[in-house]
Design an enzyme around this catalytic site. Structure first.
Site, PDB file in Angstrom:
ATOM      1  N   CYS A   1      17.562  39.758  57.291  1.00 22.38           N
ATOM      2  CA  CYS A   1      18.262  40.686  56.368  1.00 22.38           C
ATOM      3  C   CYS A   1      17.623  40.160  54.973  1.00 22.38           C
ATOM      4  O   CYS A   1      16.473  39.646  55.067  1.00 22.38           O
ATOM      5  CB  CYS A   1      19.758  40.265  56.227  1.00 22.38           C
TER       6      CYS A   1
ATOM      7  N   CYS B   1      24.001  35.878  55.286  1.00 27.04           N
ATOM      8  CA  CYS B   1      25.325  36.606  55.708  1.00 27.04           C
ATOM      9  C   CYS B   1      24.923  37.430  57.050  1.00 27.04           C
ATOM     10  O   CYS B   1      25.589  37.220  58.100  1.00 27.04           O
ATOM     11  CB  CYS B   1      25.698  37.722  54.340  1.00 27.04           C
ATOM     12  N   ARG B   2      24.323  38.658  57.102  1.00 27.35           N
ATOM     13  CA  ARG B   2      24.256  39.431  58.088  1.00 27.35           C
ATOM     14  C   ARG B   2      23.258  38.937  59.206  1.00 27.35           C
ATOM     15  O   ARG B   2      23.718  39.010  60.430  1.00 27.35           O
ATOM     16  CB  ARG B   2      23.614  40.804  57.578  1.00 27.35           C
ATOM     17  N   SER B   3      21.891  38.454  59.013  1.00 25.05           N
ATOM     18  CA  SER B   3      20.893  38.282  60.193  1.00 25.05           C
ATOM     19  C   SER B   3      21.515  36.802  60.875  1.00 25.05           C
ATOM     20  O   SER B   3      21.474  36.827  61.999  1.00 25.05           O
ATOM     21  CB  SER B   3      19.620  38.025  59.635  1.00 25.05           C
TER      22      SER B   3
ATOM     23  N   ASN C   1      19.390  35.934  54.555  1.00 27.61           N
ATOM     24  CA  ASN C   1      19.591  35.116  55.698  1.00 27.61           C
ATOM     25  C   ASN C   1      20.586  34.257  55.572  1.00 27.61           C
ATOM     26  O   ASN C   1      20.674  33.170  56.109  1.00 27.61           O
ATOM     27  CB  ASN C   1      18.101  34.365  56.283  1.00 27.61           C
TER      28      ASN C   1
ATOM     29  N   ASP D   1      25.711  45.009  52.853  1.00 24.21           N
ATOM     30  CA  ASP D   1      25.474  43.760  52.581  1.00 24.21           C
ATOM     31  C   ASP D   1      26.735  43.143  51.888  1.00 24.21           C
ATOM     32  O   ASP D   1      27.169  43.641  50.830  1.00 24.21           O
ATOM     33  CB  ASP D   1      24.325  43.695  51.142  1.00 24.21           C
TER      34      ASP D   1
HETATM   35  P1  4NP Z   1      22.283  38.866  53.494  1.00 23.83           P
HETATM   36  O1  4NP Z   1      23.245  38.839  52.030  1.00 23.83           O
HETATM   37  O2  4NP Z   1      20.952  39.584  53.075  1.00 23.83           O
HETATM   38  O3  4NP Z   1      23.130  39.710  54.334  1.00 23.83           O
HETATM   39  O4  4NP Z   1      22.000  37.336  53.706  1.00 23.83           O
HETATM   40  C1  4NP Z   1      22.535  38.329  50.799  1.00 23.83           C
HETATM   41  C2  4NP Z   1      22.561  37.077  50.460  1.00 23.83           C
HETATM   42  C3  4NP Z   1      21.994  36.530  49.360  1.00 23.83           C
HETATM   43  C4  4NP Z   1      21.491  37.433  48.386  1.00 23.83           C
HETATM   44  C5  4NP Z   1      21.478  38.806  48.719  1.00 23.83           C
HETATM   45  C6  4NP Z   1      21.939  39.350  49.749  1.00 23.83           C
HETATM   46  N1  4NP Z   1      20.926  36.906  47.031  1.00 23.83           N
HETATM   47  O5  4NP Z   1      20.606  38.006  46.326  1.00 23.83           O
HETATM   48  O6  4NP Z   1      21.032  35.741  46.835  1.00 23.83           O
END
Ligand code: 4NP
Length: 150
Positions: free
Chosen positions: A10, A15-17, A13, A121
């Site tokens: 994702c 939340c989703r992955s 790294n 997200d």
């Molecule tokens: P993820 O979510 O891609 O599911 O881990 C996010 C976590 C952090 C950020 C964006 C999306 N960020 O911009 O810091």
């Protein structure tokens, strides 16, 4: 049988992955066809950090604890080390394919869902979004793994 290695990807790294990794490592326990399971992000903001607090809580409540995981970034070696690189959304897929164009590698880069459903997200949204995304990922991982056990 040759074991298949799977990398969930994702943006951050956190939340989703990591949720995908946490679910897959439990669901794969009885699958001889799956080897290494890991997750990584395309952005470098959270390298070394544990998954997001809310996602850790949701994952634990659902029976897939992920407190031990640490964020890392996708590296060129991943495109040979893994057989499947599973993107959580279309934007992740686009960036992964661009990267593979530059570095090559045997990995099949695709969306988690065959039908190209994106996992929203949850990072900037309310707590409910974490549950929603977790459940979409859980279903996606289940469907993906089913193709290996048939
Ligand atoms: P993820 O979510 O891609 O599911 O881990 C996010 C976590 C952090 C950020 C964006 C999306 N960020 O911009 O810091």
């Amino acid at each position: 049988m040759l074991k298949k290695n799977i990398l969930f990807v994702c943006l951050g790294n956190i939340c989703r992955s990591p949720a995908g990794e946490g679910i897959a490592r439990v669901l794969c326990q009885d699958l001889d066809s799956i080897g290494k399971i890991d997750s990584a992000g395309l952005g470098d903001w959270h390298i070394g950090h544990p998954p997001h607090k809310t996602m850790r809580r949701v994952a634990a409540e659902r029976g897939f604890p992920i407190d031990d995981l640490k964020a890392r970034i996708v590296v060129p070696e991943d495109f040979n080390a893994f057989d499947f690189i599973l993107a959580m959304d279309q934007n992740n897929l686009k960036h992964l394919l661009e990267m593979q164009n530059r570095v090559g590698g045997k990995a099949q880069v695709r969306m988690l869902y065959d039908d190209k459903t994106s996992v929203p997200d949850p990072y900037y949204g309310p707590e409910e979004g974490f549950y929603e995304s977790f459940d979409i990922i859980n279903r996606g991982v289940t469907l993906f793994l089913r193709s290996f056990s048939q």
